[in-house]
Motif scaffolding. Structure first.
Motif, mmCIF file in Angstrom:
data_model
loop_
_atom_site.group_PDB
_atom_site.id
_atom_site.type_symbol
_atom_site.label_atom_id
_atom_site.label_comp_id
_atom_site.label_asym_id
_atom_site.label_seq_id
_atom_site.Cartn_x
_atom_site.Cartn_y
_atom_site.Cartn_z
ATOM 1 N N ASN A 140 19.305 21.753 1.254
ATOM 2 C CA ASN A 140 18.243 21.829 2.473
ATOM 3 C C ASN A 140 18.354 21.586 3.947
ATOM 4 O O ASN A 140 17.664 21.672 4.655
ATOM 5 C CB ASN A 140 16.978 20.790 1.992
ATOM 6 C CG ASN A 140 17.885 19.219 2.101
ATOM 7 O OD1 ASN A 140 18.136 18.911 0.751
ATOM 8 N ND2 ASN A 140 17.602 18.483 3.074
ATOM 9 N N ASP A 167 7.495 27.115 0.921
ATOM 10 C CA ASP A 167 7.604 25.845 1.187
ATOM 11 C C ASP A 167 6.271 25.026 1.755
ATOM 12 O O ASP A 167 5.540 25.701 2.659
ATOM 13 C CB ASP A 167 8.615 25.838 2.363
ATOM 14 C CG ASP A 167 8.720 24.189 2.981
ATOM 15 O OD1 ASP A 167 8.565 23.272 2.393
ATOM 16 O OD2 ASP A 167 9.015 24.255 4.043
ATOM 17 N N ALA A 172 10.481 26.212 6.110
ATOM 18 C CA ALA A 172 11.609 26.768 5.772
ATOM 19 C C ALA A 172 11.451 28.051 6.122
ATOM 20 O O ALA A 172 10.659 29.029 5.799
ATOM 21 C CB ALA A 172 11.613 26.811 4.189
ATOM 22 N N THR A 174 13.237 31.838 6.552
ATOM 23 C CA THR A 174 14.270 32.934 6.473
ATOM 24 C C THR A 174 14.759 33.825 7.681
ATOM 25 O O THR A 174 13.943 34.301 8.238
ATOM 26 C CB THR A 174 13.923 33.859 5.278
ATOM 27 O OG1 THR A 174 13.736 33.020 4.294
ATOM 28 C CG2 THR A 174 14.864 34.700 4.651
ATOM 29 N N HIS A 263 8.536 33.075 7.462
ATOM 30 C CA HIS A 263 8.282 32.352 6.598
ATOM 31 C C HIS A 263 7.630 33.134 5.040
ATOM 32 O O HIS A 263 7.084 34.163 5.148
ATOM 33 C CB HIS A 263 6.898 31.342 6.494
ATOM 34 C CG HIS A 263 7.182 30.418 7.680
ATOM 35 N ND1 HIS A 263 7.998 29.261 7.478
ATOM 36 C CD2 HIS A 263 6.771 30.496 9.239
ATOM 37 C CE1 HIS A 263 7.876 28.280 8.770
ATOM 38 N NE2 HIS A 263 7.029 29.304 9.783
ATOM 39 N N ARG A 281 18.935 30.592 6.447
ATOM 40 C CA ARG A 281 17.537 30.045 6.427
ATOM 41 C C ARG A 281 17.821 28.686 7.074
ATOM 42 O O ARG A 281 18.659 27.965 7.224
ATOM 43 C CB ARG A 281 17.328 29.686 4.739
ATOM 44 C CG ARG A 281 16.056 29.065 4.533
ATOM 45 C CD ARG A 281 16.060 27.902 3.205
ATOM 46 N NE ARG A 281 16.648 26.771 3.525
ATOM 47 C CZ ARG A 281 17.727 26.470 2.907
ATOM 48 N NH1 ARG A 281 17.959 27.270 1.624
ATOM 49 N NH2 ARG A 281 18.563 25.478 3.211
ATOM 50 N N SER A 282 16.521 28.434 7.691
ATOM 51 C CA SER A 282 16.405 26.994 8.393
ATOM 52 C C SER A 282 16.519 25.743 7.599
ATOM 53 O O SER A 282 16.375 25.892 6.292
ATOM 54 C CB SER A 282 15.057 26.929 9.211
ATOM 55 O OG SER A 282 14.124 26.749 8.251
ATOM 56 N N PHE A 284 15.042 22.385 5.800
ATOM 57 C CA PHE A 284 13.351 21.804 5.557
ATOM 58 C C PHE A 284 13.802 20.517 4.632
ATOM 59 O O PHE A 284 14.838 20.042 4.556
ATOM 60 C CB PHE A 284 12.940 22.819 4.847
ATOM 61 C CG PHE A 284 13.394 23.311 3.754
ATOM 62 C CD1 PHE A 284 12.478 23.100 2.530
ATOM 63 C CD2 PHE A 284 14.532 24.112 3.327
ATOM 64 C CE1 PHE A 284 12.990 23.320 1.009
ATOM 65 C CE2 PHE A 284 14.932 24.287 2.158
ATOM 66 C CZ PHE A 284 14.146 23.959 0.738
ATOM 67 N N ARG A 293 9.378 24.922 -2.593
ATOM 68 C CA ARG A 293 9.983 26.351 -2.229
ATOM 69 C C ARG A 293 10.879 26.740 -3.683
ATOM 70 O O ARG A 293 11.896 26.132 -3.860
ATOM 71 C CB ARG A 293 10.550 26.483 -1.020
ATOM 72 C CG ARG A 293 11.137 27.941 -0.609
ATOM 73 C CD ARG A 293 11.673 27.901 0.732
ATOM 74 N NE ARG A 293 11.609 29.419 1.331
ATOM 75 C CZ ARG A 293 12.996 29.650 1.455
ATOM 76 N NH1 ARG A 293 13.998 29.256 0.757
ATOM 77 N NH2 ARG A 293 12.975 30.974 1.968
#
Length: 342
Positions: A140, A167, A172, A174, A263, A281-282, A284, A293
């Motif tokens: 995460n 999410d 989150a 991408t 997203h 991906r960020s 989260f 997610r």
């Protein structure tokens, strides 16, 4: 089809009723991956003709970028998002596998590696607490920009990510970037260095030791295959001399400046041309409460033919596995013991 990084297809108006009925008997890919891959090839013919044509057009476009299909139906009785690895969670077929395998067949044949992902062909990506800070798809923290399974003998030609559940906090994101377009903007001397095997990963299972630091076998970031370039990158690559390091630092900066994000919501399918697209991906914050997610992933090759993959159970050996760091190999050993699916 004009070139652009992201193309969109809206599936909400497609008549998929017949396909959904056909897919009710789709094989469980965890127990019978060969049958699932075979049925996926058959399933493509059950999709609406216009949808087939759009998928074929994208797959036949060189350096096609990213395709986002929105509005695909997700099974109404989707179970809670697991919090443990697949076999520990007792996860089996959930109902969308037929759709994912059938769409993926427009791009080639699904495959995976024996040493990774618990030996499964279909990969589930959802947050697992034990993996929170590792560089794996079930973490995460920030998932670094990367080519999927970069520098393998056969890396995926395409990667398909189907979002079963988004999410809930919409945190989150991408990320993806066209590595080819970024590199084409570099001076010719820099491009020459990127085509030279001067880039490797640090590892405690080295093939090469320089100044007391262990590295994997070096690779070129741009390689030739059948008269076209394959562009591969991972954010934690190291360069083996000062000149290559300067180019790699500039490349890392340029990727950051040219990254697009979105997203993924339930029913979104993202298909990426892995020959030139890098993704990540960020960070989260999951809750591990069954609502996190959840993505399903297929890796796809059009270089590996169906007969060969059938003979291997769609799982091929990864010649680079022994060079991976002990941390990553330990994660895979845990997968093998508990059937974890990263």
């Amino acid at each position: 089809m004009t070139h652009k990084l992201l193309r969109r297809l809206d599936a909400t108006q497609l008549d998929l009723g017949g396909f959904v009925k056909w897919s009710l008997s789709f094989p469980d890919p965890y127990n019978d991956p060969i049958a699932a891959a075979d049925q996926g090839r058959r399933g493509f013919a059950h999709l609406p003709l216009g949808f087939q044509n759009a998928l074929n057009e994208f797959s036949n476009t060189p350096y096609s970028g990213v395709l986002l299909v929105t509005g695909l139906p997700i099974c109404a009785d989707l179970p809670p998002t697991p919090t443990k690895p697949v076999r520990e969670a007792g996860l089996g077929r959930v109902g969308n596998e037929g759709l994912l395998f059938s769409i993926a067949s427009a791009f080639g044949n699904p495959y995976s590696y024996r040493e990774w992902e618990g030996g499964h062909l279909l990969h589930n990506k959802y947050p697992i607490r034990q993996h929170a800070t590792s560089q794996v798809g079930t973490n995460n923290v920030l998932l670094q920009m990367h080519t999927e399974k970069a520098f393998r003998d056969v890396s995926p030609d395409y990667v398909a990510l189907l979002c079963l559940r988004g999410d809930p906090a919409h945190a989150a994101v991408t990320h993806f970037c066209d590595l080819r377009r970024v590199i084409e903007q570099f001076p010719s001397d820099a491009q020459r260095l990127l085509r030279t095997p001067l880039y490797a990963f640090r590892t405690d299972s080295p093939r090469l030791v320089m100044d007391g630091i262990g590295y994997t076998a070096p690779h070129a970031i741009v390689q030739e295959h059948q008269n076209s370039g394959i562009y591969q990158y991972v954010d934690d690559l190291s360069a083996l001399n000062d000149e290559a390091k300067e180019v790699l630092d500039n490349l890392r900066t340029a990727i950051g400046a040219n990254t697009t994000g979105l997203h993924l919501n339930a029913g979104d399918l993202l298909i990426m041309d892995n020959s030139h697209i890098v993704h990540g991906r960020s960070a989260f914050r999951p809750n591990y409460d069954g609502r996190d997610r959840w993505l399903q992933r297929l890796m796809i090759s059009h270089r590996l033919n169906a007969n060969y993959l059938c003979s291997t159970g769609h799982l091929i050996p990864d010649s680079c596995f022994s060079e991976c760091s002990s941390e990553h190999r330990a994660v895979q050993e845990h997968q093998g013991q508990g059937g974890a699916n990263l």
